[in-house]
Enzyme design. Structure first.
Site, mmCIF file in Angstrom:
data_model
loop_
_atom_site.group_PDB
_atom_site.id
_atom_site.type_symbol
_atom_site.label_atom_id
_atom_site.label_comp_id
_atom_site.label_asym_id
_atom_site.label_seq_id
_atom_site.Cartn_x
_atom_site.Cartn_y
_atom_site.Cartn_z
ATOM 1 N N LYS A 66 3.165 -5.591 9.262
ATOM 2 C CA LYS A 66 3.352 -4.660 8.205
ATOM 3 C C LYS A 66 4.834 -4.587 8.356
ATOM 4 C CE LYS A 66 -0.842 -1.890 9.299
ATOM 5 N NZ LYS A 66 -1.567 -0.790 9.699
ATOM 6 N N HIS A 99 -4.610 2.296 13.737
ATOM 7 C CA HIS A 99 -5.191 1.238 12.772
ATOM 8 C C HIS A 99 -4.796 -0.034 13.138
ATOM 9 C CE1 HIS A 99 -6.073 4.801 9.832
ATOM 10 N NE2 HIS A 99 -7.071 4.789 10.785
ATOM 11 N N TYR A 116 3.801 0.455 2.482
ATOM 12 C CA TYR A 116 4.035 -0.508 3.457
ATOM 13 C C TYR A 116 3.435 -1.834 2.913
ATOM 14 C CZ TYR A 116 -0.949 0.976 4.646
ATOM 15 O OH TYR A 116 -2.143 1.375 4.514
ATOM 16 N N HIS A 149 -1.512 0.869 14.585
ATOM 17 C CA HIS A 149 -0.381 1.581 13.966
ATOM 18 C C HIS A 149 -0.876 2.885 13.083
ATOM 19 C CE1 HIS A 149 1.719 2.482 9.994
ATOM 20 N NE2 HIS A 149 2.814 2.587 10.868
ATOM 21 N N ASP A 185 -11.132 8.628 11.635
ATOM 22 C CA ASP A 185 -10.107 8.361 12.623
ATOM 23 C C ASP A 185 -10.622 9.450 13.976
ATOM 24 O OD1 ASP A 185 -8.976 6.630 11.028
ATOM 25 O OD2 ASP A 185 -7.285 7.857 10.836
ATOM 26 N N ASN A 233 0.932 -1.263 0.161
ATOM 27 C CA ASN A 233 0.129 0.160 0.004
ATOM 28 C C ASN A 233 0.920 1.241 0.037
ATOM 29 O OD1 ASN A 233 -2.287 -1.729 0.296
ATOM 30 N ND2 ASN A 233 -1.644 -1.807 2.525
#
Length: 186
Positions: free
Chosen positions: A75, A65, A135, A122, A171, A51
């Protein structure tokens, strides 16, 4: 030549990775991933997605997240442009560091990467305009397993480098860690 230096982070399941570029008069070459090196450290995964996140403005916070089991993700994170303060929170209920956080500066120039094991929330704050974060993850995104922690959870007291961040409406609605059900986190 070693292409990567891998060291355990302060929290179990986090690894600091420093890439070692080969420099010459033209610039540099660096290996971003080496299966053999990662396997030697027990960190190789079957990466299923890669991503890219682009943030236009300094002071943007994305996160915190994670995905609930069975879709919890590993990740591997680096910054291809700009700089971020990367933050990760232990949400593993059986961990002695449950609810603890740590952070790392990742920039396009410091050749630093982070390996974050499953069970960590994260997020990051951009420290420059036009910031690009790339990532890899080892599980496919599952909306039904999406989770998150409020970026300014008072119990965590994360010292973000910005007072009034640019943050998504989604968020802003995340819950503090103590409001997440421990049954779902297990």
């Amino acid at each position: 030549m070693s292409f990567m230096i891998i060291k355990p982070g302060r929290l179990q399941g986090i690894y600091d990775i420093t890439l070692t570029p080969n420099n010459d008069h033209r610039g540099y070459f660096t290996r971003m991933y080496d299966q053999n090196i990662m396997m030697a450290h027990g960190l190789h995964r079957n990466w299923l997605q890669e991503n890219r996140s682009f943030s236009r403005q300094k002071g943007t916070i994305r996160g915190l997240h994670f995905q609930f089991k069975p879709h919890a993700e590993t990740k591997l994170i680096w910054v291809s442009k700009g700089a971020i303060l990367d933050v990760f929170v232990d949400v593993r209920t059986d961990s002695p560091t449950f609810g603890s956080y740590d952070s790392k500066l990742l920039t396009e120039d410091n050749f630093a990467m982070l390996y974050i094991s499953p069970g960590f929330a994260h997020g990051f704050c951009t420290l420059s305009d036009n910031c690009e974060v790339v990532y890899k993850v080892d599980h496919m995104y599952s909306p039904d397993h999406e989770g998150g922690i409020l970026w300014n959870d008072p119990a965590l007291n994360i010292p973000w480098p910005v007072q009034e961040p640019i943050i998504s409406a989604k968020d802003q609605k995340l819950l503090p860690l103590d409001k997440l059900t421990k049954e779902r986190l297990r």
